[in-house]
Design an enzyme around this catalytic site. Structure first.
Site, PDB file in Angstrom:
ATOM      1  N   GLN A  51       7.493   0.161   4.037  1.00  0.00           N
ATOM      2  CA  GLN A  51       6.874   1.371   3.494  1.00  0.00           C
ATOM      3  C   GLN A  51       6.718   2.415   4.606  1.00  0.00           C
ATOM      4  O   GLN A  51       6.152   2.138   5.658  1.00  0.00           O
ATOM      5  CB  GLN A  51       5.504   1.022   2.881  1.00  0.00           C
ATOM      6  CG  GLN A  51       4.820   2.177   2.186  1.00  0.00           C
ATOM      7  CD  GLN A  51       5.574   2.683   0.947  1.00  0.00           C
ATOM      8  OE1 GLN A  51       6.055   1.894   0.146  1.00  0.00           O
ATOM      9  NE2 GLN A  51       5.677   3.990   0.816  1.00  0.00           N
TER      10      GLN A  51
ATOM     11  N   ASP B 298      16.402   0.429  -0.097  1.00  0.00           N
ATOM     12  CA  ASP B 298      16.067   1.854  -0.068  1.00  0.00           C
ATOM     13  C   ASP B 298      17.331   2.700   0.124  1.00  0.00           C
ATOM     14  O   ASP B 298      17.327   3.899  -0.161  1.00  0.00           O
ATOM     15  CB  ASP B 298      15.120   2.145   1.114  1.00  0.00           C
ATOM     16  CG  ASP B 298      13.651   2.172   0.693  1.00  0.00           C
ATOM     17  OD1 ASP B 298      13.383   2.440  -0.491  1.00  0.00           O
ATOM     18  OD2 ASP B 298      12.794   1.931   1.562  1.00  0.00           O
TER      19      ASP B 298
ATOM     20  N   LYS C 268       4.792  -1.219  -6.593  1.00  0.00           N
ATOM     21  CA  LYS C 268       6.120  -1.854  -6.519  1.00  0.00           C
ATOM     22  C   LYS C 268       5.996  -3.354  -6.767  1.00  0.00           C
ATOM     23  O   LYS C 268       6.784  -3.936  -7.520  1.00  0.00           O
ATOM     24  CB  LYS C 268       6.753  -1.572  -5.149  1.00  0.00           C
ATOM     25  CG  LYS C 268       7.166  -0.118  -4.999  1.00  0.00           C
ATOM     26  CD  LYS C 268       7.442   0.312  -3.562  1.00  0.00           C
ATOM     27  CE  LYS C 268       7.698   1.820  -3.507  1.00  0.00           C
ATOM     28  NZ  LYS C 268       7.798   2.345  -2.138  1.00  0.00           N
TER      29      LYS C 268
END
Ligand code: NDP
Length: 297
Positions: free
Chosen positions: A96, A119, A52
């Site tokens: 994460q 997200d 990412k």
């Protein structure tokens, strides 16, 4: 002929569009910034985070990485999130998953400013998605929609089966497919580990999206002739390769390919889209927070 879907090329096209958006934002002194937070010793999680970060760099997005000792008290993660919520250079925050067992996942998701929740897992953003007014669509299911669109695969009126009901893939995928919107209007069945006769359901579907986390559980016998098969699964299995493992999907590609009209491989299918859509959401976050208008792909 079965179409083998090339997720890398769909992702590249989206990333090129996002890169243009980043240029527009940067020209207005609003370079998008994504903060990643890793609280884990897991190698796969570290790999995902570094992929990412690398894509951020490629697209001109600022990336800020923070690591927290997995043994540290949960409060350390919470105060890092508070700090990032208050940082005007950070437009998107990604913690994460999974976080260690002693950290309550729901508290993590609730703590992130919903405007920075790239997200799309904060309850406010989940609610908006369900209500048909999405702010940030979760990256993986949004990526699946982009694949279907790129390959002109119609969802309207289609019988879709989603295998898996997780908060990050299965549920938002089903929610997107049922919306009265482009990429939606499908008649959608959600299956899970308690579903009776899964094969009967998948076999009758025009579109099967599999996100179960079980290697090769869906095979050709479970697929109807000409159906579209989207394999979200990424499973590391031991193999005689340089790395000692290989990645395989939740679909038995070889047998499913014999029946499908179109199918995603693993790797090279849905995976690249997940990162592309995270970049998309980060650019969108910077636009929403700054008021600078962009033309997202
Ligand atoms: P979860 O483990 O959170 O959820 C799995 C879901 O599949 C559950 O709802 C479970 O049912 C269901 N399931 C498990 N076994 C069966 C079965 N035999 N029959 C029917 N349903 C079953 O997984 P995630 O949604 O997080 O991830 C799914 C897969 O997608 C994983 O391989 C993951 O690595 C991959 N993934 C890939 C991404 C990408 O970028 N391509 C991004 C995110 C995930 P129940 O609820 O009853 O337990």
């Amino acid at each position: 002929m079965t179409t083998i879907i090339d997720g890398n090329s769909v992702a590249e096209e989206i990333q090129a569009g996002v890169e243009d958006c980043v240029e527009t934002l940067s020209a207005a002194d609003e370079t998008p910034g994504l903060a990643t937070v890793l609280m884990s010793d897991d190698g796969a999680s570290a790999t995902y985070v570094s992929m990412k970060q690398r894509t951020c760099e490629e697209l001109g997005i600022n990336s800020f990485h923070h690591e927290i000792d997995p043994e540290a008290p949960a409060e350390e993660l919470f105060s890092k999130i508070d700090e990032l919520n208050d940082d005007p250079d950070v437009h998107g925050i990604l913690v994460q998953m999974p976080v260690p067992d002693h950290v309550d996942k729901r508290t993590v998701l609730n703590r992130i400013d919903p405007m920075k929740d790239v997200d799309g897992f904060h309850p406010e953003n989940v609610g908006r998605l369900v209500a048909g007014n999405a702010r940030y669509k979760p990256c993986t299911p949004h990526g699946v929609q982009k694949i279907l669109d790129a390959y002109d695969i119609e969802t309207e009126g289609a019988d879709a089966v989603v295998v898996g009901r997780s908060d990050i893939v299965g549920k938002p995928m089903a929610n997107l497919l049922i919306q009265r919107d482009d990429g939606g209007n499908a008649t959608t069945t959600v299956c899970h580990s308690r579903t009776k006769d899964l094969a009967a359901k998948t076999r009758n579907a025009d579109l099967v999206v599999v996100a179960a986390g079980v290697p090769e559980m869906v095979d050709g016998d479970m697929i109807g002739e000409g159906a579209t098969v989207i394999d979200v699964g990424i499973n590391r299995v031991d193999a005689d390769t340089e790395k000692g493992y290989e990645l395989i999907g939740d679909v038995d590609f070889e047998s499913a390919k014999q029946k499908a009209g179109a199918i995603t491989p693993v790797p090279g299918g849905v995976g690249p889209l997940t990162i592309a859509m995270l970049m998309y959401n980060t650019a969108k976050a910077a636009s929403l927070q700054s008021g600078v208008e962009i033309d997202l792909p």
